[in-house]
Write a protein that holds these residues in place. Structure first.
Motif, PDB file in Angstrom:
ATOM      1  N   ASN A 102       0.841  -1.193   0.000  1.00  0.00           N
ATOM      2  CA  ASN A 102       0.000   0.000   0.000  1.00  0.00           C
ATOM      3  C   ASN A 102       0.880   1.249   0.000  1.00  0.00           C
ATOM      4  O   ASN A 102       0.811   2.086   0.903  1.00  0.00           O
ATOM      5  CB  ASN A 102      -0.916  -0.037   1.225  1.00  0.00           C
ATOM      6  CG  ASN A 102      -1.974   1.034   1.169  1.00  0.00           C
ATOM      7  OD1 ASN A 102      -2.237   1.627   0.134  1.00  0.00           O
ATOM      8  ND2 ASN A 102      -2.577   1.307   2.312  1.00  0.00           N
ATOM      9  N   VAL A 104       0.971   3.989  -1.528  1.00  0.00           N
ATOM     10  CA  VAL A 104       0.481   5.356  -1.680  1.00  0.00           C
ATOM     11  C   VAL A 104       0.262   6.017  -0.333  1.00  0.00           C
ATOM     12  O   VAL A 104       0.088   7.230  -0.238  1.00  0.00           O
ATOM     13  CB  VAL A 104      -0.831   5.398  -2.502  1.00  0.00           C
ATOM     14  CG1 VAL A 104      -0.584   4.901  -3.920  1.00  0.00           C
ATOM     15  CG2 VAL A 104      -1.928   4.591  -1.828  1.00  0.00           C
ATOM     16  N   ARG A 112      -1.766   2.610   6.304  1.00  0.00           N
ATOM     17  CA  ARG A 112      -0.831   1.850   5.473  1.00  0.00           C
ATOM     18  C   ARG A 112      -0.971   0.350   5.686  1.00  0.00           C
ATOM     19  O   ARG A 112      -0.692  -0.442   4.799  1.00  0.00           O
ATOM     20  CB  ARG A 112       0.601   2.298   5.814  1.00  0.00           C
ATOM     21  CG  ARG A 112       1.710   1.485   5.146  1.00  0.00           C
ATOM     22  CD  ARG A 112       1.753   1.751   3.656  1.00  0.00           C
ATOM     23  NE  ARG A 112       2.823   0.985   3.017  1.00  0.00           N
ATOM     24  CZ  ARG A 112       3.988   1.496   2.673  1.00  0.00           C
ATOM     25  NH1 ARG A 112       4.255   2.773   2.918  1.00  0.00           N
ATOM     26  NH2 ARG A 112       4.912   0.757   2.097  1.00  0.00           N
TER      27      ARG A 112
END
Length: 126
Positions: A102, A104, A112
């Motif tokens: 994850n 981003v 996250r």
């Protein structure tokens, strides 16, 4: 998701040390970003330290210079070495894993992580 089991918490005097461990299930542990968070009574869960699969590490300001996060991919385990403990470090400490890359979301953010341990209590007496 993976199963995470923390250990190593306990009661310690101010200035002492503890090492927390977090054992993870799964065959691809080396691909996970891992984090340690903590939650004190009446407070929100907060970031303490994180480690990328590359080994890069990140720390909250409160942890810098005192805590060290590390990982042993052969043992599917992440550690948090805590030195010079203070009463304000008292909290339940949680291990977390990002198993879905994850990327981003920052490694310092709760969002996250998709897997969490049950937590281990750390109590620092003055």
């Amino acid at each position: 998701q993976v199963q995470l089991v923390e250990s190593g918490g306990g009661l310690v005097q101010a200035g002492g040390s503890l090492r927390l461990s977090c054992a993870a299930s799964g065959r691809t542990f080396n691909n996970y970003a891992m984090g340690w968070f903590r939650q004190a009574p009446g407070k929100e869960r907060e970031f303490v330290a994180g480690i990328r699969r590359s080994g890069s590490t990140y720390y909250a300001d409160s942890a810098k210079g005192r805590f060290t996060i590390s990982r042993d991919n052969a043992k599917n385990t992440v550690y948090l070495q805590m030195n010079s403990l203070k009463p304000e470090d008292t909290a339940v400490y949680y291990c977390a894993a990002d198993t879905v890359l994850n990327i981003v979301v920052a490694i310092t953010e709760l969002a996250r992580y998709d897997s969490w341990g049950q937590g281990t209590q750390v109590t620092v007496s003055s």
